[in-house]
Each structure stands twice: as C-alpha cells, then as structure tokens.
Design an enzyme around this catalytic site. Sequence first.
Site, mmCIF file in Angstrom:
data_model
loop_
_atom_site.group_PDB
_atom_site.id
_atom_site.type_symbol
_atom_site.label_atom_id
_atom_site.label_comp_id
_atom_site.label_asym_id
_atom_site.label_seq_id
_atom_site.Cartn_x
_atom_site.Cartn_y
_atom_site.Cartn_z
ATOM 1 N N SER A 259 7.541 2.047 -4.781
ATOM 2 C CA SER A 259 8.145 2.955 -3.717
ATOM 3 C C SER A 259 8.368 3.226 -2.943
ATOM 4 O O SER A 259 6.929 3.920 -2.205
ATOM 5 C CB SER A 259 8.655 4.109 -5.285
ATOM 6 N N LYS A 260 8.973 3.108 -2.172
ATOM 7 C CA LYS A 260 8.883 4.238 0.233
ATOM 8 C C LYS A 260 8.464 5.471 -0.761
ATOM 9 O O LYS A 260 7.757 5.555 0.383
ATOM 10 C CB LYS A 260 10.030 3.570 0.512
ATOM 11 N N ARG A 261 8.602 5.995 -1.211
ATOM 12 C CA ARG A 261 9.670 6.944 -1.125
ATOM 13 C C ARG A 261 7.644 7.545 -1.962
ATOM 14 O O ARG A 261 7.490 9.065 -1.432
ATOM 15 C CB ARG A 261 10.302 8.058 -2.353
ATOM 16 N N GLY A 263 5.373 6.564 -0.409
ATOM 17 C CA GLY A 263 3.895 6.183 1.045
ATOM 18 C C GLY A 263 3.583 4.370 0.110
ATOM 19 O O GLY A 263 2.971 3.640 1.182
#
Length: 488
Positions: A259-261, A263
């Site tokens: 997940s980009k959120r 990292g």
Amino acid sequence: MELNWYDEMEARIPKGEVRTRFAPSPTGYMHVGNLRTALYTWLIARHNGGKFILRIEDTDQSRLVEGAVDVIYRTLKDCGLDHDEGPDVGGPVGPYIQTERRGLYGKYAELLIEKGHAYRCFCEKCEDEGEAFEKKVDPCRSLSAEESAKAVSEGKPYVVRQRIPEDGVTVFRDEIFGEISVENKTLDDQVLIKRDGLPTYNFANVVDDHLMGITHVVRGSEYLSSSPKYNLLYEGFGWDIPKYVHCSPVMRDQHNKMSKRHGDPSYEDLIAQGYITPAVVNYVALLGWSPGGEREIYSMPEMAEIFDIHGLSKSPAIFDIEKLRYFNAEYIRRMSAEEFAAVAEPYIRSAVKNPDIDAGAVAALLQQRTEVLSEIPEKLDFFDALPEYGTELFVHKKSKSDTESSLYVLEKMLPVFEALPVWDDESILGAMVSLAESEGVKNAKVMWPVRIAAAGKAVTPGGAVEICRILGRDETLRRMRIAVEKLK
Ligand code: GLU
C-alpha cells in the site's frame, strides 16, 4: 423506451475477437498491483491477437486527482503496454472515460427497472451509498411502477438499486479461482445509480464491459465477492457473461497488501529509486504468473507469445525488492553500452559536474557493476574532487604494496606519464607494465598506488588505467604529486 437506441448500442459492439480492458481509476500513481493487472490484461489481448482497451473509471468524483490520467498514459507508454482503443486514440465503442458516458448508465438503469431487476429507492438512508440495505425491509422494493413514477415526477431524489432475488443461489466461474456459488440472500440490493446520477463501479463495470465487447475481465481479487451480483446484472439484461480473471493481491509480507499509504513503492517510486522499466515489468509479470521452468528473463513479445491464464496463481504474491534488484542488474548488464550511457548519464552528472570528464566513458566503467541506477553517484564522488584520504590506503597485501613501495612507484611513474606521447589506455597500461617488468615485480604493485593516488579511495569503478585516462593527464599528475607529498 427508445428501443432503437439500445439496438444501435448493441450493433456497435465488435464481435469475434478477444477484447480486454484495463480500467484504472485516476489516483495519481500506479500501484505495483495495478501495473501487474494492466500487464496481464495486455498479455491476454496480445497472446490472442485481440484488442487491449483503456477505460478511465472516474465516476468517484470525490477522489479526482489533478494530472492523474497523464500518469496512466505515461506508465502504459513507458511499459510498452500499447492500447488499441482508449480516450486518446478513440475506437468504435467510445467514449472511453466514464464521466463522458454518464448519460448512458441512466438509460440502462431504466431498462433494468423495466425488466424488474432494479428499483428506485427514495429512502433517506440512500444518502449513504456504502450502507448495506436490508432488501426485506426496504419499502421502495415493493413500490408499484406507478408509485415509483409518481415520486419521480414529484422531484423526489432517489438512487437505483439492484433487485437481488430473495432466494436461490448464484454461481459464477473465475478462470483462476474456479466455480464459486453464493446464496442470494447474502447479497445486498446494491446501489447502481447514485443520487448525483452517476453510476457506482458496480453498475458501470457491467454496462461498460458489455457495451465495449469485453471478453476477459481482468481485475484484482477484491472484486471477486461482488461478481455474483454482476452476473445477476448480466442475466437481468440478457447479456453474455465475460470470462473473469481475478488476480490475487501483491503483498508486502505474509499479512499485508502493498500500500502506497504505508510507504510501499508505486511504479513511479521504483523508477525514481533507480529501477529500470523493463526490469520492473519483467519482475512484476512473474509475481503470481509462472511461465513454467527456471527461466526468468523474458521480453514483452516473448511473454505475449507464451502467456497462459492458467499459469496465474491463486495465492497472493510477495513483492521482494531484492529480487527486483537482481532483475534490474540483469537488465542493466544486457543493455548496449549506448543504452546504458543514456539512462546512466543523469545519475553520473549529478555527481560529476566537471564537463571535461566524459560521462560515456564513466558509464562504461559502471555498467557491469551497477544494480540500481541511484547507487551511481556515490561511486563517482572522486572524479570532481580528490577525497581526503590517509596513506594507509597504499598498504595492500595482495598487491604487495606498502607506503614505501608506493612512494617509489609514484616517483618513477610521474616522469614516464609526463612524457607519454598519447594519453590512452594502451600507453598508460604499457607504461605501468614496463615499470613492473624492469623492477621485476607484479603489475599490481605498480597499479595499486597509481589508482589510489588518482582516486583517493580504495573501492572505485574501474582500475588505474581507466581512471587515469578519464581524469586526463594533468589531473592525474596533479593527484600523483599530492600522493607523493603525503607519502614523504
Ligand atoms: N477502477 C477499478 C480499479 O481501479 C477497476 C476494476 C476493474 O478493472 O474492473 O480498481
């Protein structure tokens, strides 16, 4: 009902070819998982000589991001995922952007209402689109056509919901997960059209996939549980159901999705970190797809040739950056010298500003030693400025070199280098080898101190010859003199 209009829409649908679509929502970046979906979607089309279509799913107006569609175009282009139809290239079943199709969904919702598989819901609760709404208690489910029409004419806002049968079982087939059956009573009467008139994903995907003639729906496995509802929609309309290919997620570790959120890198992040596109594409393709056998390096045409949906795995794949590093190094090694020089140049120039130093020559030193491009600058700091270093660097057992022998060698080499008629690899090497011969020592005993004097550091890309050549004669001599002073 404008029957002709529906017939015309049907008549536009291309038949007799494999048609796949990548349908991203414009989020502003490309998840590794999304990239993989795009790739598999493209591979199915190319393997079958079919069409690969790009559709932009932008009906969630609250999540719109400036420039996000450009990221999609750029990524597809960089990765070689060329599309045959899409917003920019057009095609027979456009528009290919959902908000530009908005007029169409309402008409299909009306058709479905007419067929009895959907109904208007005027309840206040409808404000919350996400809320699961118990079909047995929704009073709008049992409104007569007249009552419903009357409420519309009074201007009451409404959503359109799917009318899921109360009993029975819906069965669907996924190419990877096999046959799945679900009891209808566990399915909610999901919203198809929101109060703002825009469709939900749940409705738009079915209408669009049908009207675009999609034969294989490739998407993330998070949509698996909704697929029985989609089948009921296809059946409600009397449309053929496409083949479903749900891809298991790409995970950061055993338990967490990437997940980009949190990292995890997106495609653009990986590129910014110095990974190169073909390596990323090749690695990502093998996350969850096994071509069979040991081989790992495949070009896009090679993948297209052998791609088979049945090689896709049900189990989640774990993204391993070390493995990507291996692919990257492998791809860098296989590039031509010119290709590598072109991709390496910006990294070289970020460390080496001196215009007299030839970036192409530096690139040649680096190619076999580079795994990730972003590691290049730190290897090159010594070209622009001689680092501070101590004389202990001249001590090297294997070369039988110490401070005394180094001083001797450098003092001997200085006038020889000064007098060389040309400053190229051959003469520089020849000069050092002759000294070693006349002194009766191994070449290393001469080359070690010359390289240390020229670079001022123990580990360098390239040996004494290349570094001296690239630095140029004057700078090499200047640095050798500094070394002599240090050693005295
Ligand atoms: N817009 C959806 C997403 O980005 C696409 C799902 C699909 O391919 O149907 O997740």
